[in-house]
Design an enzyme around this catalytic site. Structure first.
Site, PDB file in Angstrom:
ATOM      1  N   TRP A  15      -9.813  17.149  17.750  1.00  0.00           N
ATOM      2  CA  TRP A  15      -9.926  15.121  18.436  1.00  0.00           C
ATOM      3  C   TRP A  15     -11.022  15.999  19.485  1.00  0.00           C
ATOM      4  CZ3 TRP A  15      -4.598  12.102  19.514  1.00  0.00           C
ATOM      5  CH2 TRP A  15      -4.345  12.418  18.253  1.00  0.00           C
ATOM      6  N   LYS A  16     -11.546  16.627  19.985  1.00  0.00           N
ATOM      7  CA  LYS A  16     -12.534  17.033  21.193  1.00  0.00           C
ATOM      8  C   LYS A  16     -12.153  16.169  22.474  1.00  0.00           C
ATOM      9  CE  LYS A  16     -15.846  17.334  17.721  1.00  0.00           C
ATOM     10  NZ  LYS A  16     -17.912  17.252  17.689  1.00  0.00           N
ATOM     11  N   GLY A  34     -21.322  15.851  13.239  1.00  0.00           N
ATOM     12  CA  GLY A  34     -21.146  13.853  14.263  1.00  0.00           C
ATOM     13  C   GLY A  34     -23.002  14.164  13.593  1.00  0.00           C
ATOM     14  N   SER A  85     -19.395  16.627   9.776  1.00  0.00           N
ATOM     15  CA  SER A  85     -19.105  15.138   8.612  1.00  0.00           C
ATOM     16  C   SER A  85     -18.900  15.017   7.257  1.00  0.00           C
ATOM     17  CB  SER A  85     -20.771  14.766   8.862  1.00  0.00           C
ATOM     18  OG  SER A  85     -21.190  14.878   9.782  1.00  0.00           O
ATOM     19  N   GLY A  87     -13.764  16.395  12.915  1.00  0.00           N
ATOM     20  CA  GLY A  87     -14.027  15.910  14.120  1.00  0.00           C
ATOM     21  C   GLY A  87     -13.855  14.922  13.664  1.00  0.00           C
ATOM     22  N   GLY A  88     -15.168  13.478  14.153  1.00  0.00           N
ATOM     23  CA  GLY A  88     -14.866  11.933  13.765  1.00  0.00           C
ATOM     24  C   GLY A  88     -14.304  11.828  12.891  1.00  0.00           C
TER      25      GLY A  88
HETATM   26  C1  PEP Z   1     -17.074  19.192  14.422  1.00  0.00           C
HETATM   27  O1  PEP Z   1     -16.722  18.631  15.682  1.00  0.00           O
HETATM   28  O2  PEP Z   1     -16.210  20.626  14.286  1.00  0.00           O
HETATM   29  C2  PEP Z   1     -17.512  19.050  13.396  1.00  0.00           C
HETATM   30  C3  PEP Z   1     -17.057  18.965  12.672  1.00  0.00           C
HETATM   31  O3  PEP Z   1     -17.206  17.437  13.968  1.00  0.00           O
HETATM   32  P1  PEP Z   1     -17.508  16.023  13.370  1.00  0.00           P
HETATM   33  O4  PEP Z   1     -16.000  15.431  11.253  1.00  0.00           O
HETATM   34  O5  PEP Z   1     -17.809  14.875  13.375  1.00  0.00           O
HETATM   35  O6  PEP Z   1     -18.911  16.196  12.264  1.00  0.00           O
END
Ligand code: PEP
Length: 254
Positions: free
Chosen positions: A10-11, A176, A215, A236-237
């Site tokens: 979730w950062k 991201g 992503s 992440g997102g």
């Molecule tokens: C991450 O921050 O480790 C990541 C993979 O982010 P995202 O899925 O948004 O690219």
């Protein structure tokens, strides 16, 4: 067949209201999947205890992890979190070496290896992020970068370092960016990482997993998860969007 691991990072996102809206339906959804798939969420660390309180220990179908740990156990390190504290509140998984920490907090390979060592000593499971920048990719340095990031762990933690651990291969340019690495590229590097680690040890490695991160969405999840050396995702997102996240879990388990 191994049980896939899906990690949601979730950062610096979320609050109490969001947590309730997210975890209650997620937990219900996981009734169907938690035996087939390990789901780990790493919220901002101050919410871990709250989430644990919402769910009594026997009805929680997911694990909670930390996005970071300090490389000291205790002492004058303002603002840090120690492995003992994480263990104390029942956390098992800890992300280290995320590119955002490597860049924003100037964490070197050596500091990350010290963190890895501390986690192993406390029998916590490190989720070590490794991967190349766009420039390194263009210069065909991906393997070299991964080797460097792995070698320092072996040097500090010894040949059993990667038993009971997770490596998340995260090409930094893909994080991201809405631009995931191609499934074939991910397989190629994941296979390389697995073989490289095997080549450095004289025993059969146990409980070692390779994740892909960068992503991941419902659109690319199937192609990525069906690669032989991809054991799951670090997301992440998409891990902040309940529908998207649960769809990815569903796809991972078809
Ligand atoms: C991450 O921050 O480790 C990541 C993979 O982010 P995202 O899925 O948004 O690219």
């Amino acid at each position: 067949m191994i049980k896939p691991i899906i990690i949601g990072n979730w950062k610096l996102n979320g609050n109490k209201v969001f947590i309730r809206k997210f975890f209650e339906p997620l937990n219900r959804f996981l009734s169907k999947y938690h035996k087939k798939c390990t789901v780990i969420i790493t919220p901002p660390v101050l919410y871990i205890y709250l989430i644990q309180k919402i769910f009594s220990s026997n009805n929680k179908k997911f694990f909670l992890g930390s996005q970071n740990v300090d490389n000291h156990i205790l002492g004058p390190f303002t603002g840090e979190i120690s492995s003992c504290m994480l263990k104390d509140i029942g956390v098992k998984y800890v992300i280290i070496g995320h590119s955002e920490r490597r860049f924003n907090h100037k964490e070197s390979n050596t500091i990350i290896a010290k963190k890895f060592h501390i986690l192993k000593e406390k029998k916590l499971i490190p989720i070590l992020c490794i991967g190349e920048t766009q420039e390194e990719k263009i210069n065909k340095k991906t393997k070299e970068i991964c080797m460097e990031q792995i070698d320092v762990i072996f040097n500090i933690c010894g040949s059993y370092a990667f038993d009971n651990s997770i490596i998340a291969y995260e090409p930094i340019w893909a994080i991201g960016s809405k631009n995931s690495a191609k499934a074939k590229e991910v397989q190629y590097i994941s296979h390389f990482i697995r073989n490289y680690i095997k080549s450095k040890i004289n025993h059969k490695i146990k409980n070692f997993f390779i994740q892909y991160g960068g992503s991941v969405t419902r659109k690319n999840a199937k192609k990525l998860i069906t690669q032989k050396d991809v054991d799951g995702f670090l997301i992440g997102g998409s891990s902040l969007k309940l529908k998207e996240f649960t769809k990815i879990i569903e796809i991972t388990n078809i």
